[in-house]
Design an enzyme around this catalytic site. Structure first.
Site, PDB file in Angstrom:
ATOM      1  N   ASP A  53      -7.953   4.001  -3.281  1.00 49.11           N
ATOM      2  CA  ASP A  53      -6.953   2.942  -2.752  1.00 49.11           C
ATOM      3  C   ASP A  53      -6.764   2.022  -3.814  1.00 49.11           C
ATOM      4  O   ASP A  53      -7.362   1.133  -4.302  1.00 49.11           O
ATOM      5  CB  ASP A  53      -7.637   2.221  -1.777  1.00 49.11           C
ATOM      6  CG  ASP A  53      -6.686   1.234  -0.861  1.00 49.11           C
ATOM      7  OD1 ASP A  53      -5.687   1.235  -1.195  1.00 49.11           O
ATOM      8  OD2 ASP A  53      -7.322   0.617  -0.084  1.00 49.11           O
ATOM      9  N   CYS A  90       0.891  -1.341   0.068  1.00 47.07           N
ATOM     10  CA  CYS A  90       0.018   0.156  -0.109  1.00 47.07           C
ATOM     11  C   CYS A  90       0.740   1.307   0.102  1.00 47.07           C
ATOM     12  O   CYS A  90       0.449   1.949  -0.758  1.00 47.07           O
ATOM     13  CB  CYS A  90      -1.056  -0.122   1.202  1.00 47.07           C
ATOM     14  SG  CYS A  90      -0.385   0.169   2.764  1.00 47.07           S
ATOM     15  N   HIS A 110      -2.832   0.938   7.325  1.00 47.15           N
ATOM     16  CA  HIS A 110      -2.885   0.864   5.794  1.00 47.15           C
ATOM     17  C   HIS A 110      -3.248   2.310   5.185  1.00 47.15           C
ATOM     18  O   HIS A 110      -3.934   3.094   5.830  1.00 47.15           O
ATOM     19  CB  HIS A 110      -4.326   0.100   5.547  1.00 47.15           C
ATOM     20  CG  HIS A 110      -4.653  -0.004   4.112  1.00 47.15           C
ATOM     21  ND1 HIS A 110      -3.747  -0.408   3.095  1.00 47.15           N
ATOM     22  CD2 HIS A 110      -5.839   0.266   3.428  1.00 47.15           C
ATOM     23  CE1 HIS A 110      -4.367  -0.263   1.713  1.00 47.15           C
ATOM     24  NE2 HIS A 110      -5.535   0.190   2.236  1.00 47.15           N
TER      25      HIS A 110
END
Length: 289
Positions: free
Chosen positions: A136, A81, A121
Site C-alpha cells: 500500500d 490511493c 481504500h
C-alpha cells in the site's frame, strides 16, 4: 472463508518502468523478487507524496494510466490511493509480479464503536514465495514502507514501525484488519475485504471520493510523505513530523507562506501559482475542520 487467491489480470496499459524507477530512485534489478518488492515499497512513498490538492483545486481525478503517469511521474506530483496504488500496481506487473487490486474499509483515527465506513481504500495483494503480501503506497501519514504478510497474525516489523493483521467481522463478513503499533497501542488503519477488484471497479469509488460532500478530501487538505528518517503529514495547515518509531518530533500550525514552503521544500511538491487561493482557504479552515 477469506479468499486468499491472488491472480494477475495483466497490466491494462504498460508503464514506462525506466521513468518510474528514476522517479522513485530505484536502480536495482528489474526482477520479481522480495528484495525488489521491499525496495520499491520503501522508495515510492518517499518520492511520490500523498496529496489531494487537485480535488481542492476543483479538478477531476483521472485514473487513466496515461493521466496518472503524467501527473505522478512526469509532473512530479503526488496523489491519493487510487492514483498511487494504480501506478504501483502497473509498475509491479511490469516487473513481473502477480498483483491484484483489493478494497479496504478505513478506520484510521475513528472513535471506538463508530459505525462501519464504506469500503473506499485501494490496496494491493502481491503473490510471492507462496504467500499473499499486502502492499500500500497510498495511505497518507501512516503509509506502509514494506510489504506485509496478509494472512499472518504475527507482529511484522517495517522500516517505520510495527504492524499486525488480524481477523475481524463486520456484518458477519470476515475481513483482515491492519493495525499499527502507536506507542504500545494497536490502532486500526483499515480492514481489507475479501476478493479482488479489477481496475474499472475503482471508478465509482474514486468519483465519490473527489466529489461527494461527505468525503473529507473535498473539504480538507491531506498531505503526507515518508522518508528514510521521518514521517511528515499535513492536515490542513497542521504540520506533524514523527520519527521512524512514530514518536512526535514536531507539530505546529503554519501560515500561508510556511505552508507553501513546506509543501515545496519538505513534501517535495511543485507548488503552482494557482495554488495560493486554496492554501489561503486551507489556513482559514485551520484544524477545526
Amino acid at each position: 472463508m477469506f479468499d486468499a487467491q491472488i491472480g494477475n489480470e495483466g497490466a491494462a496499459a504498460a508503464v514506462d518502468l525506466n521513468a518510474y524507477f528514476e522517479r522513485i530512485g530505484y536502480d536495482g534489478p528489474c526482477e520479481p523478487t522480495m528484495a525488489t518488492l521491499c525496495a520499491i515499497t520503501r522508495l515510492h512513498p518517499d518520492a511520490i507524496p500523498f496529496e489531494n490538492l487537485d480535488v481542492l483545486l476543483g479538478r477531476g481525478i483521472s485514473l487513466a494510466p496515461a493521466d496518472v503517469a503524467a501527473k505522478l511521474i512526469t509532473a512530479g506530483r503526488g496523489g491519493y490511493c487510487y492514483e498511487q496504488n494504480g501506478l504501483l500496481k502497473r509498475s509491479l506487473e511490469g516487473v513481473g509480479f502477480q498483483v491484484q487490486g483489493l478494497i479496504a474499509r478505513v478506520q484510521w483515527m475513528q472513535p471506538k464503536g463508530a459505525p462501519p465506513r464504506p469500503r473506499s481504500h485501494m490496496v494491493l495483494g502481491v503473490t510471492l514465495e507462496g504467500e499473499t503480501w499486502l502492499v500500500d503506497a497510498g495511505f497518507g501519514g501512516c503509509v506502509l514502507t514494506a510489504p506485509l504478510r496478509l494472512f499472518s497474525d504475527a507482529v511484522q516489523e517495517t522500516p517505520h514501525g510495527r504492524f499486525r493483521i488480524v481477523d475481524v467481522q463486520t456484518g458477519g463478513v470476515v475481513e483482515r484488519q491492519v493495525q499499527a503499533d502507536l506507542s504500545g497501542h494497536w490502532s486500526p488503519l483499515y480492514q481489507v475485504a475479501q476478493g479482488a477488484w479489477t481496475d474499472i471497479d475503482y471508478e465509482q469509488v474514486n468519483y465519490f471520493t473527489y466529489t461527494h460532500p461527505s468525503s473529507h478530501f473535498t473539504w480538507s487538505m491531506t498531505v503526507g510523505r515518508t522518508t528514510a528518517t521521518a514521517r511528515y503529514a499535513l492536515k490542513n495547515n497542521r504540520f506533524t513530523q514523527r520519527d521512524v518509531t512514530g514518536a512526535l518530533v514536531e507539530q505546529r500550525d503554519l501560515t500561508v507562506e510556511e505552508l507553501e514552503a513546506t509543501l515545496r521544500d519538505v513534501i517535495g511538491l511543485p507548488v503552482g501559482a494557482g495554488w495560493r487561493p486554496v492554501l489561503e482557504k486551507v489556513v482559514a479552515w485551520g484544524t477545526a475542520v
